[in-house]
Design an enzyme around this catalytic site. Structure first.
Site, PDB file in Angstrom:
ATOM      1  N   ASP A 148       0.825  -1.214   0.000  1.00  0.00           N
ATOM      2  CA  ASP A 148       0.000   0.000   0.000  1.00  0.00           C
ATOM      3  C   ASP A 148       0.861   1.267   0.000  1.00  0.00           C
ATOM      4  OD1 ASP A 148      -2.308   1.458   0.000  1.00  0.00           O
ATOM      5  OD2 ASP A 148      -2.748   1.191   2.119  1.00  0.00           O
TER       6      ASP A 148
HETATM    7  C1  FPP Z   1      -1.793   0.195  -3.557  1.00  0.00           C
HETATM    8  O1  FPP Z   1      -1.365   1.533  -3.590  1.00  0.00           O
HETATM    9  C2  FPP Z   1      -1.175  -0.543  -4.652  1.00  0.00           C
HETATM   10  C3  FPP Z   1      -1.844  -1.030  -5.730  1.00  0.00           C
HETATM   11  C4  FPP Z   1      -3.305  -0.855  -5.919  1.00  0.00           C
HETATM   12  C5  FPP Z   1      -1.137  -1.708  -6.837  1.00  0.00           C
HETATM   13  C6  FPP Z   1       0.096  -2.469  -6.442  1.00  0.00           C
HETATM   14  C7  FPP Z   1       0.706  -3.056  -7.640  1.00  0.00           C
HETATM   15  C8  FPP Z   1       2.024  -3.156  -7.878  1.00  0.00           C
HETATM   16  C9  FPP Z   1       3.071  -2.694  -6.937  1.00  0.00           C
HETATM   17  C10 FPP Z   1       2.466  -3.804  -9.151  1.00  0.00           C
HETATM   18  C11 FPP Z   1       2.739  -5.259  -8.918  1.00  0.00           C
HETATM   19  C12 FPP Z   1       3.010  -5.951 -10.197  1.00  0.00           C
HETATM   20  C13 FPP Z   1       2.932  -7.282 -10.371  1.00  0.00           C
HETATM   21  C14 FPP Z   1       3.168  -7.865 -11.691  1.00  0.00           C
HETATM   22  C15 FPP Z   1       2.587  -8.189  -9.280  1.00  0.00           C
HETATM   23  P1  FPP Z   1      -2.438   2.708  -3.643  1.00  0.00           P
HETATM   24  O2  FPP Z   1      -2.498   3.209  -5.048  1.00  0.00           O
HETATM   25  O3  FPP Z   1      -3.737   2.235  -3.069  1.00  0.00           O
HETATM   26  O4  FPP Z   1      -1.739   3.744  -2.721  1.00  0.00           O
HETATM   27  P2  FPP Z   1      -2.464   4.957  -1.951  1.00  0.00           P
HETATM   28  O5  FPP Z   1      -3.295   4.324  -0.859  1.00  0.00           O
HETATM   29  O6  FPP Z   1      -1.323   5.749  -1.418  1.00  0.00           O
HETATM   30  O7  FPP Z   1      -3.267   5.701  -2.976  1.00  0.00           O
END
Ligand code: FPP
Length: 320
Positions: free
Chosen positions: A96
């Site tokens: 996250d």
């Molecule tokens: C949460 O951060 C993260 C995600 C929704 C996506 C995570 C995906 C990756 C790191 C890519 C992984 C790739 C593979 C191929 C497995 P958020 O956007 O919810 O963060 P925020 O809460 O700060 O907005």
């Protein structure tokens, strides 16, 4: 060649500022904040730490440095503070904070997700080096489909691009990749790539990466219930046969020999499980780190593992 058969669609994807090459960022050149004791008020610590780091790091670089576009081949020795006999078999991670990481740098969320892939590579390398057998990462929740289309499209493309880039390295390093979740909702080209990657790494036994995409814990329990109901309906099972072990066999984590995580890590200071592996986390030890996922590196991972190794796991029983 497979890559040519599965072109990555660039439609609807926000152009990103080009990230800097990570391998040019040795750890010693990066400002490190002091490690902090595990206390309450994770949220404010998260923001304070993240702004401190945002001010001193080049966008796109992780605090750990030295992460190229592919997995590194050099295994790393286990740090002296960790005991080899207490290494968890299965670690689950809620990655996250990508969006906040990007926002602090004035970037689009997509830049945060790109940076998040670099952190993931680093953690995979460490898992392989230190004998962790399974890593399950929450890459896209069933509940994330409501995000802006441009972000969802970007993430789908990023998953496909990352799997495409890494598959050869995974195969040669003995890494098996499995995907859990409602993959029928994913773009066709990504579905094909997932099938290809699962099929081509299924004999790998050093380490297993389970990617939860379009996944939620509730979805998993529902699909398991449906599968069991079908068996009862067609007469291959009686309702009295249903027990915990049988339900476990129908959950999507049946793709691994170690279906229940020993340790679940969530970054970004949020203290929630957010519909991740609800059944499977029943006895997992939980570790919440204030770092945003793109800043989660070796130092933070060691802290999580050291914390895990100090826990007394009782599974409902008594230790003395
Ligand atoms: C949460 O951060 C993260 C995600 C929704 C996506 C995570 C995906 C990756 C790191 C890519 C992984 C790739 C593979 C191929 C497995 P958020 O956007 O919810 O963060 P925020 O809460 O700060 O907005």
């Amino acid at each position: 060649m497979f890559l040519q058969r599965l072109p990555i669609s660039a439609e609807n994807i926000t152009p990103l500022p080009k990230p800097h090459t990570l391998s040019s960022s040795p750890r010693s050149q990066t400002h490190r904040y002091p490690s902090l004791p595990s206390v309450t008020n994770l949220r404010s610590r998260t923001l304070a730490l993240a702004s401190q780091k945002a001010a001193v790091e080049v966008p796109g670089e992780s605090s750990d440095g030295a992460v190229g576009s592919k997995l590194s081949r050099e295994p790393e020795p286990l740090p002296p503070e960790l005991r080899p006999d207490l290494i968890p078999k299965h670690v689950a991670v809620i990655m996250d904070g990508n969006g906040r990481w990007a926002k602090m740098r004035g970037l689009m969320p997509s830049a945060g997700h790109e940076a998040g892939v670099r952190s993931l590579r680093r953690i995979i390398e460490l898992c392989c080096s230190w004998g962790i057998k399974v890593l399950t990462v929450f890459a896209f929740s069933y509940d994330n489909w409501v995000r802006p289309k441009v972000e969802v499209d970007f993430l789908m493309s990023l998953f496909e691009r990352t799997i495409t880039t890494e598959i050869d390295a995974f195969k040669s390093e003995g890494i098996r990749i499995s995907v859990i979740g409602d993959t029928t909702k994913l773009p066709d080209s990504l579905q094909r790539m997932i099938k290809y990657a699962e099929e081509n790494t299924k004999e790998s036994s050093v380490f297993q990466l389970i990617v939860a995409v379009s996944y939620s814990g509730k979805y998993d329990v529902v699909q398991a219930c449906k599968a069991i109901a079908e068996k009862v309906k067609d007469g291959t099972m009686e309702p009295e046969d249903i027990n915990e072990s049988l339900i476990e066999q129908e959950l999507e984590t049946n793709c691994t020999e170690f279906p229940n995580p020993d340790l679940m890590i969530r970054t970004s200071g949020e203290l929630r499980v957010s519909n991740f592996l609800l059944w499977q986390l029943a006895y997992a030890e939980l570790f919440f780190d204030p770092s945003l996922w793109p800043d989660f590196g070796k130092e933070q991972f060691v802290e999580a593992l050291a914390s895990f190794q100090q826990r007394q796991r009782r599974f409902g029983g008594r230790t003395s």
